[in-house]
Design an enzyme around this catalytic site. Structure first.
Site, short mmCIF file in Angstrom:
data_model
loop_
_atom_site.label_atom_id
_atom_site.label_comp_id
_atom_site.label_asym_id
_atom_site.label_seq_id
_atom_site.Cartn_x
_atom_site.Cartn_y
_atom_site.Cartn_z
N GLY A 84 0.89 -1.17 0.00
CA GLY A 84 0.00 0.00 0.00
C GLY A 84 0.92 1.21 0.00
O GLY A 84 2.15 1.07 -0.05
N ARG A 87 4.58 5.36 2.15
CA ARG A 87 5.23 6.66 2.39
C ARG A 87 4.69 7.74 1.45
O ARG A 87 5.26 8.82 1.36
CB ARG A 87 6.72 6.52 2.18
CG ARG A 87 7.08 5.98 0.81
CD ARG A 87 8.53 6.07 0.59
NE ARG A 87 8.93 5.34 -0.60
CZ ARG A 87 10.14 5.33 -1.05
NH1 ARG A 87 11.07 6.02 -0.42
NH2 ARG A 87 10.45 4.66 -2.12
N GLY A 119 8.65 5.64 6.28
CA GLY A 119 7.70 6.49 5.55
C GLY A 119 8.35 7.65 4.82
O GLY A 119 7.66 8.52 4.30
N ARG A 176 -2.96 1.27 -9.59
CA ARG A 176 -1.94 0.34 -10.10
C ARG A 176 -2.60 -0.99 -10.42
O ARG A 176 -3.70 -1.28 -9.94
CB ARG A 176 -0.89 0.10 -8.99
CG ARG A 176 -0.27 1.38 -8.47
CD ARG A 176 0.11 1.23 -6.98
NE ARG A 176 0.43 2.54 -6.41
CZ ARG A 176 1.65 3.02 -6.25
NH1 ARG A 176 2.69 2.28 -6.56
NH2 ARG A 176 1.86 4.22 -5.77
N ASP A 245 2.83 -3.70 -8.54
CA ASP A 245 2.44 -2.52 -7.75
C ASP A 245 3.08 -1.25 -8.31
O ASP A 245 2.73 -0.15 -7.87
CB ASP A 245 2.82 -2.70 -6.27
CG ASP A 245 4.27 -3.11 -6.08
OD1 ASP A 245 4.67 -4.15 -6.63
OD2 ASP A 245 5.01 -2.38 -5.40
N ASP A 255 6.39 5.03 -10.58
CA ASP A 255 7.18 4.52 -9.45
C ASP A 255 8.62 4.24 -9.85
O ASP A 255 9.08 3.11 -9.86
CB ASP A 255 6.53 3.28 -8.83
CG ASP A 255 5.75 3.67 -7.58
OD1 ASP A 255 5.40 4.86 -7.45
OD2 ASP A 255 5.50 2.79 -6.74
P1 AMP Z 1 8.83 0.84 -3.96
O1 AMP Z 1 9.99 -0.08 -4.06
O2 AMP Z 1 9.20 2.27 -3.72
O3 AMP Z 1 7.86 0.69 -5.10
O4 AMP Z 1 8.04 0.41 -2.63
C1 AMP Z 1 7.46 -0.85 -2.41
C2 AMP Z 1 6.56 -0.77 -1.21
O5 AMP Z 1 7.31 -0.43 -0.05
C3 AMP Z 1 5.44 0.25 -1.33
O6 AMP Z 1 4.32 -0.26 -0.68
C4 AMP Z 1 6.03 1.44 -0.60
O7 AMP Z 1 5.04 2.29 -0.08
C5 AMP Z 1 6.83 0.78 0.51
N1 AMP Z 1 7.98 1.59 0.96
C6 AMP Z 1 9.13 1.83 0.28
N2 AMP Z 1 9.96 2.60 0.99
C7 AMP Z 1 9.32 2.87 2.16
C8 AMP Z 1 9.65 3.62 3.33
N3 AMP Z 1 10.82 4.26 3.43
N4 AMP Z 1 8.74 3.67 4.31
C9 AMP Z 1 7.57 3.03 4.21
N5 AMP Z 1 7.20 2.30 3.16
C10 AMP Z 1 8.06 2.22 2.14
MG MG Z 2 6.25 1.30 -5.71
#
Ligand code: AMP
Ligand code: MG
Length: 474
Positions: A84, A87, A119, A176, A245, A255
């Site tokens: 979800g 952040r 976050g 997504r 996602d 993303d």
């Molecule tokens: P991403 O690799 O950026 O597409 O992130 C994959 C998942 O991890 C998504 O659900 C993001 O919201 C979560 N996420 C990535 N980095 C963070 C972070 N620093 N804090 C909280 N959630 C994160």
């Molecule tokens: Mg992502």
């Protein structure tokens, strides 16, 4: 400035209200004024850091309806239902000539979907996304876009301590593939159907009139995805984390993580240093696009027969191939309707690979070379000169057939692309508080085909001829 909050209010069961947590010393550093103007946003937001104050109030048009969206995703082939917005927050929808545009704040603090992480987003990845998305947009590759970027006095821990940052990005929506997958896999049919209805009404109204609106929706997503990946492949863009996602239903680049533009032409190139198997290598992207669409299609099974789903999915490959050949041939001044021209394009790629040449700069050099020359200087770049000479002869004939001019060719072959070493230079300076280089780069990225960049250092390939691998921890 009529902001709306349709997603937050219509689909309140599919998201959670979270107030943005602004950073200590949060400062507006970059504003995309052209985009802000298109969206008819108040000029006052960008004065004296007022936007930060608005984000920090618990009741403002940007914070009151802010939500973290729930979704899941297939990550490196494995289903993960726990995802979800961990952040990021959807703040509101703006309006651009009648079309809804999401304002989404990335790095806004913890949410119920943070899974123990902080976050936050680091300045490094935020700036990469901000600059990279604008560069793609200017190249004609559909993408989310950077509206503004904030620096801060806070640091967050990744492999090391790094400055934290935030950005507001725009996209037609943040829905997504993983949104549909999650509610389907969870058996939450009412929510899945609410999401379908919302998507059809707000974003794909042209499909709502079809005899089977859900099949029409899947077809639209499939064809947009094929179109997007055809553009990625023809311009040498490597997304890096094509998990479901991170796939937008609108067929836009979305993303950004460890993305890179190819430098030396290597179809097997992988830039995400966590991608040990090369699942998301450059030449895997078209196939992964279809794999991801297959995952998405399962979620449509309550509304479409297997035959109907299959009929849509089989359109992906021919749509991809036709558009890829079209773009590739256009970049060479050739005609994709002619099989001999497609052959010439394939031979060109094979020569680039053999000679390990810079992908985009080779196209640009060719674009600036008169095809009437007997032995162009470009010839010296190739290892196998005999093969080049043969190719050149055939190419001259083909170019004479199409009659495409040098200036027409330059208009589809960029001099400037978001090369990793340029982005890294902007990051190094920004990390010490100086955004001058970032602003200069952005200016160039907004005019990538302009001849002023031909001899400029922004057009030079990295010393190592490869962007190097990039960290996913952002
Ligand atoms: P991403 O690799 O950026 O597409 O992130 C994959 C998942 O991890 C998504 O659900 C993001 O919201 C979560 N996420 C990535 N980095 C963070 C972070 N620093 N804090 C909280 N959630 C994160
Ligand atoms: Mg992502």
């Amino acid at each position: 400035m009529p902001l709306t909050h349709h997603y937050a209010t219509t689909l309140c069961d599919l998201s959670t209200h979270v107030t943005p947590q602004i950073l200590r010393g949060q400062k507006l550093e970059m504003v995309n004024e052209v985009l802000a103007h298109e969206l008819n946003l108040p000029v006052s937001w960008w004065q004296d850091n007022q936007i930060t104050a608005l984000l920090g109030q618990s009741v403002s048009a940007l914070s009151h309806y802010a939500v973290a969206q729930k979704y899941g995703g297939h990550q490196f082939g494995q289903w993960n239902p726990t995802l979800g917005d961990g952040r990021g927050l959807l703040l509101a929808e703006a309006n651009c000539n009648g079309a809804s545009v999401d304002l989404h704040l990335k790095g806004a603090g913890q949410t119920p979907y943070s899974r123990g992480a902080d976050g936050r987003a680091v300045l490094r990845s935020t700036l990469r996304e901000y600059l990279g998305s604008e560069a793609l947009h200017a190249l004609g590759i559909p993408s989310s876009r950077g509206l503004c970027l904030f620096s801060s006095e806070e640091t967050v821990l990744r492999e090391q301590l790094e400055p934290a940052a935030m950005m507001i990005r725009t996209a037609p929506s943040h829905i997504r593939f993983g949104h549909f997958e999650y509610f389907f896999q969870a058996g939450e049919t009412d929510k899945l159907n609410a999401l379908f209805d919302y998507t059809l009404q707000h974003h794909f109204s042209e499909c709502a009139q079809a005899s089977n609106p859900h099949q029409a929706l899947l077809r639209a997503i499939t064809l947009r995805t094929a179109r997007l990946i055809a553009l990625w492949q023809s311009y040498g863009f490597v997304h890096g984390v094509m998990n479901t996602d991170n796939m937008s239903i609108h067929g836009i680049t979305f993303d950004f993580g460890p993305f890179a533009m190819l430098e030396r032409y290597d179809p097997k190139a992988v830039f995400n240093h966590s991608d040990y198997q090369g699942r998301y290598a450059f030449d895997q992207q078209p196939g992964i696009g279809l794999w991801n669409l297959n995952c998405l299609a399962h979620s449509f099974s309550g509304h479409c027969s297997t035959e109907q789903l299959r009929e849509v999915l089989t359109q992906y490959e021919p749509a991809f191939i036709a558009q890829y050949q079209h773009h590739l041939c256009s970049r060479l001044g050739l005609n994709a309707q002619q099989p001999s021209h497609i052959n010439l394009a394939n031979q060109w790629l094979a020569m680039l690979k053999q000679s390990e040449l810079d992908y985009n700069n080779s196209f640009r050099t060719l674009a600036g070379t008169s095809y009437q020359q007997a032995q162009p200087q470009l010839r010296n770049d190739f290892i196998n000169r005999q093969a080049f000479d043969q190719w050149w002869q055939d190419y001259q004939v083909a170019r004479a057939e199409t009659g495409v001019s040098e200036s027409e060719l330059k208009a589809v072959n960029p001099a400037v692309i978001p090369r990793t070493h340029l982005l890294q230079e902007a990051i190094t300076q920004a990390n010490s508080g100086d955004f001058t280089f970032a602003e200069a780069l952005l200016k160039a990225f907004h005019t990538p085909f302009d001849t002023q960049w031909d001899e400029h250092r922004f057009s030079t390939a990295s010393q190592s001829h490869t962007p190097g691998t990039l960290s996913c921890s952002s």
